[in-house]
Structures are given as C-alpha cells and as structure tokens.
Design an enzyme around this catalytic site. Structure first.
Site, short mmCIF file in Angstrom:
data_model
loop_
_atom_site.label_atom_id
_atom_site.label_comp_id
_atom_site.label_asym_id
_atom_site.label_seq_id
_atom_site.Cartn_x
_atom_site.Cartn_y
_atom_site.Cartn_z
NE ARG A 114 -5.69 5.54 -3.60
CZ ARG A 114 -5.80 4.28 -3.93
NH1 ARG A 114 -5.80 3.93 -5.19
NH2 ARG A 114 -5.94 3.35 -3.04
CB SER B 173 8.37 2.77 5.05
OG SER B 173 9.41 2.91 4.11
N GLY C 260 12.71 7.97 5.49
CA GLY C 260 12.27 9.22 4.87
C GLY C 260 11.46 8.98 3.61
CD GLU D 296 -4.62 13.28 -0.75
OE1 GLU D 296 -5.28 13.45 0.29
OE2 GLU D 296 -4.38 14.16 -1.57
NE ARG D 297 -1.21 4.41 -0.46
CZ ARG D 297 -0.01 3.92 -0.25
NH1 ARG D 297 1.00 4.29 -1.02
NH2 ARG D 297 0.23 3.03 0.69
NE ARG D 298 4.48 9.60 -3.24
CZ ARG D 298 4.66 10.38 -4.30
NH1 ARG D 298 5.69 11.21 -4.34
NH2 ARG D 298 3.82 10.34 -5.30
NE ARG E 227 -1.11 4.66 -5.38
CZ ARG E 227 0.11 4.84 -4.89
NH1 ARG E 227 0.84 5.85 -5.32
NH2 ARG E 227 0.60 4.01 -3.98
CD GLN F 32 -6.16 11.69 -4.83
OE1 GLN F 32 -6.34 10.67 -5.49
NE2 GLN F 32 -4.98 12.26 -4.71
CD GLU G 270 0.34 10.14 -8.33
OE1 GLU G 270 1.14 9.68 -7.50
OE2 GLU G 270 -0.88 10.24 -8.10
#
Length: 292
Positions: A46, A60, A65, A86-88, A123, A44, A119
């Site tokens: 980030r 959210s 969902g 990763e954030r999701r 962002r 990763q 990916e």
C-alpha cells in the site's frame, strides 16, 4: 499521559480470523510490544493511506483499543518489523498508544512480502489497480501461479485473471479507475477492444456522458463488429466497380461462370469451373486458340 489500554473488546472472537489472514497458521500468543520498537514493513504494497480514515480509526482505538492485533517479526534485540497491520499501527501512533498487541512470527524476506501482499488483497478499501498490482507482484516476486494464488487469497482464478487484465489498459484509463471516474465494469468492457485509441475514445465518452456499463459494452461490440465489414465492403465495392466487367468478359470468353476474387493487397485467384469432360475440352480448346 497514562498508558492507554491497547486491547479492545471482542478480541478473542477475532484471533482466529486475524491469524487466517496471514497464511492459516495456528493462533499464537499475543504480546504487547512497545510502539517505538516497531518499524514499517519495507515490502508494504500500500502506498496511499486516507488521512481521514486513519483519524477515524485512531478515534476508535482511543475508545475501545485495537481489536485485531498486528503481526510482527523480530529482527533484532527489542526491534520488530511489521508484517501486517500498517493502518492499525499508524492509527495507534496517532492515538498515542505506548504499546500495541501483536503476534510475533518467524518469517524470511520472501515470506514477509507474500504475507503482506496477501493481507493487503483481503482489504475492502483497495482500488482495482492496487489489487491487480498486488496479484502481479505475487506472481512475479513470490513465484506464484494463478492457481496457487487463488488458494492463497480465496478468489477464483477467473477473478484474478480479470484483475490482471486491467494492467493492460492505457495509463489514463487506469487512473480513471483509481479516481473512481469509471467503475470496474466499465474498465472490463473497455478491455474488450484492442485498439488503444478506441479505448481512450470510449473512456472519454464514458466520463463526458456518464455512460452506463451496458452502453459501454454496446459501443465496444459495435466497434468490433465494424472492423471486419469495412474491409469486406471495400473489396465488394472494388469487385462491383472495377472488376465486374472483367469477370463478365472472362465468363463470356470461356463460356462458363468465372469465379473471381481479389484481396485489398492485390492477391487473388481466377477459377474456371466446368461441369463435364466435354466442358473441359472446350476450355482447353479456347486456351489453345488464344496461344496461336
């Protein structure tokens, strides 16, 4: 607690675009995977995740969902590893989901790294240094050229080159860019001067006086313009003060307008011009007399 629905509204419209983010492969079926079976991506790129934004995303997800499925690879029986999302994934755990929607990919370690980096670059919330480091890693660790990278991420080569140049800035300037003390335009202007001390001086002045990008560009132009004239004016002063008289004496001695030049290092030349064979004979005669 009842299991929460992981699939959000409008998913079908986003399946194709989500799949394009990870190497333009055909859309795969979506699986619901236990959160406890998923581990983070060790590649990763980030390193910073805004807690406030994660909590907003979690809120959210609780309501509607996950709209865009995660992308995983299977690494063992009932074990999966994140490729993208990763954030999701983090927000899903905050929201208390038991399962998440995901595409399952087959990918080796090199492909994992490349997919994660590509990916990541897509962002919008990355700072310019994070983008630059991701580009650099794609080139060094995935053996991509700027041209092939341009195709992967959908950016012009000049854009990629501009980001990579940011990594040549002093650490203080890079940190200022990350913390938003200066913008991308300021940083690109500061790159235009090679001297590190001058770069830091302009950086400090930019923050202290809240300078615009145009003003920083003007400062860089002025500093670059001043470099050459300084040495030139020094030579000119030397010529006019120390060597003007010598040039005059030589011109009188050889009865012609002597051309005299000298560098700061003490190198130079004396040119004795002549306009005809008769003039040359006179110069030779003068030199012969000087020998005797």
């Amino acid at each position: 607690m009842a299991r929460k629905n992981a699939l959000g509204r409008g998913l079908g419209a986003l399946i194709e675009s989500a799949d394009e983010v990870v190497q333009n492969k055909p859309a795969a079926s979506i699986n619901e995977i236990e959160v406890s079976m998923i581990e983070a991506n060790p590649w990763q790129p980030r390193t910073k995740f805004d807690e406030e934004r994660l909590n907003e995303l979690a809120a959210s997800i609780e309501k509607i969902g996950i709209v865009q499925p995660l992308t995983l690879r299977k690494i063992g029986k009932d074990r999966y590893q994140l490729i993208a999302g990763e954030r999701r994934f983090r927000a899903s755990k905050i929201a208390g989901l038991d399962k998440v929607p995901a595409y399952i990919r087959t990918a080796d370690d090199d492909t994992m790294l490349e997919m994660a980096l590509v990916e990541n670059i897509q962002r919008e919330d990355l700072d310019p240094i994070e983008v630059a480091i991701s580009y650099q890693r794609l080139m060094e660790e995935c053996k991509l050229t700027q041209e092939s990278m341009s195709e992967r991420v959908g950016k012009k080569r000049s854009t990629i080159s501009n980001y990579l140049r940011l990594l040549k800035l002093p650490a203080e300037v890079q940190l200022g860019l990350v913390s938003k003390q200066i913008g991308m335009g300021h940083a690109r202007a500061i790159i235009g001067i090679d001297d590190t001390r001058a770069q830091l001086m302009i950086f400090d002045e930019t923050i202290k006086n809240d300078l615009s990008v145009r003003k920083v560009e003007e400062m860089v132009r002025e500093l670059n313009t001043e470099k050459a004239p300084k040495s030139a004016s020094k030579n000119k002063a030397q010529d006019s003060e120390e060597y003007k008289e010598l040039k005059s004496q030589l011109s009188t001695f050889f009865q012609t307008n002597i051309q005299f030049s000298r560098t700061e290092q003490g190198k130079g030349k004396i040119v004795i011009p002549f306009g005809s064979d008769d003039d040359l004979e006179k110069i030779i005669s003068i030199l012969d007399k000087a020998k005797s």
